[in-house]
Design an enzyme around this catalytic site. Structure first.
Site, short mmCIF file in Angstrom:
data_model
loop_
_atom_site.label_atom_id
_atom_site.label_comp_id
_atom_site.label_asym_id
_atom_site.label_seq_id
_atom_site.Cartn_x
_atom_site.Cartn_y
_atom_site.Cartn_z
CB SER A 48 -0.29 -60.99 125.13
OG SER A 48 -1.09 -61.38 124.01
NE ARG A 89 5.03 -62.01 122.34
CZ ARG A 89 3.72 -62.17 122.32
NH1 ARG A 89 2.96 -61.28 121.67
NH2 ARG A 89 3.14 -63.17 122.92
CG ASN A 121 11.08 -57.98 123.67
OD1 ASN A 121 12.07 -58.68 123.83
ND2 ASN A 121 9.86 -58.48 123.73
#
Length: 276
Positions: A205, A209, A213
Site C-alpha cells: 500500500s 498509493r 496518484n
C-alpha cells in the site's frame, strides 16, 4: 515520406511505455529480466540533485541571519524533525531516521515534479538524440510501480532492522508468534500469518498509493495534451484552461504525496520501536 500521425490510443500507449532493457513493453506483472532504464536514470539523477542541495545547504549554513535558501531548508528540517520527534521517541534512532525522512520527502517531491514538464518535451529530445522517432521515454519515476515499490521495500528493510535492533532477534521472533492474539501455542500460526500479512500490506500500500496518484496525474496530462491537438478553437482553449487548472491542482498532489510517503515512513519505523 510522411508518416501517419498516431491515434489517441497509440499516443498514450507510446508515452506509457518505458525505455527498458528489452526494447518492448513489460508483458508480465513480475518480470525480473526487465529493467526500466528511464526510471533508474531519472530517479538516480534526481537523488543526486537532492543530496547536492542538502550538502550545499549544510556547508553554507551560518549562525547569523539566514538567506532565503538556508531559511527554506531550515523550515523543512524543523518540520521533519518535529514530525519525527512526535512519532519516534528514541533520540538515538532519530539521528538516522529524521535525515532519511527529509531526504525521502525532497527526493520524491523532485521526482513527482517531473510531471510538470511538457508531456512531449524530453521524449522528443531523446528521439532526436537517439535518432529513433519511436524511442520510448518516461520521465516520472514515481509513475512506475517498480520505482515506488522499490522505495517501499527499502522502508520495509529499515523497519526490519529496527525491529531486530530495538527488541533483539529473539524478542522480535517471539513477537512474530505471540502478537497480536496472545502467546498460546495454538495461536502461533495465526499470529505469524497476521504479522506477515501486515508487513506485506503496509509495503504494498505504501508503494501503490504513490504510484496510483502519480500515474493518474501523468495520464490526465496526456489527455489534456491530446485535447490541444484537436486543431479546433474549442480544443485549444480547453487545452490551455484545463492544463492550467490541473497544473495548479497537481502542485498540491505532488507535495502532498511526498509528505504522505515521508509520514508513513516515520510511522512504520516508529511502529518497529513498539512492543506488543
Amino acid at each position: 515520406m510522411a508518416t501517419e500521425a498516431p491515434t489517441s490510443g497509440e499516443y498514450i500507449v507510446h508515452h506509457l511505455t518505458h525505455m527498458n532493457s528489452t526494447g518492448h513493453a513489460q508483458k508480465a506483472v513480475i518480470d525480473w529480466s526487465v529493467w526500466n532504464l528511464d526510471t533508474l536514470f531519472f530517479s538516480i539523477a534526481l537523488g543526486v540533485i537532492t543530496l547536492f542541495f542538502l550538502i550545499r545547504a549544510a556547508r553554507k549554513a551560518t549562525p547569523g541571519v539566514p538567506g532565503r535558501f538556508q531559511a527554506a531548508v531550515e523550515i523543512l528540517v524543523e518540520m521533519v524533525a518535529d514530525q519525527a520527534k512526535g512519532i519516534i521517541h528514541s533520540a538515538e534512532s532519530r539521528k538516522f531516521v529524521a535525515p532519511v525522512a527529509l531526504t525521502v520527502f525532497l527526493w520524491i517531491f523532485l521526482m513527482n515534479s517531473m510531471d510538470f514538464l511538457p508531456v512531449d518535451l524530453l521524449p522528443r529530445l531523446w528521439a532526436m538524440i537517439s535518432g529513433n522517432e519511436h524511442a520510448y521515454l518516461r520521465v516520472v519515476p514515481t509513475a512506475d510501480l517498480n520505482g515506488t515499490l522499490g522505495m517501499s521495500i527499502g522502508v520495509l528493510l529499515i523497519c526490519l532492522y529496527y525491529n531486530v535492533k530495538i527488541k533483539g532477534f529473539s524478542g522480535w521472533v517471539h513477537e512474530l508468534f505471540t502478537a497480536p492474539f496472545g502467546s498460546h501455542p495454538l495461536l502461533w500460526p495465526v499470529n505469524f500469518l497476521m504479522q506477515i500479512i501486515e508487513f506485506l500490506a503496509k509495503t504494498v500500500s505504501h508503494g501503490m498509493r504513490l504510484f496510483g496518484n502519480m500515474y493518474a496525474g501523468e495520464l490526465i496530462f496526456m489527455l489534456i495534451a491530446l485535447l490541444g491537438g484537436t486543431a479546433t478553437v474549442f480544443g485549444f482553449l480547453g487545452h490551455i484552461v484545463a492544463g492550467s487548472i490541473w497544473a495548479v491542482f497537481h502542485i498540491l498532489i505532488v507535495a502532498l504525496q511526498a509528505f504522505i510517503f515521508m509520514m508513513l515512513t516515520l510511522v512504520y519505523i516508529g511502529q518497529a520501536h513498539e512492543s506488543h
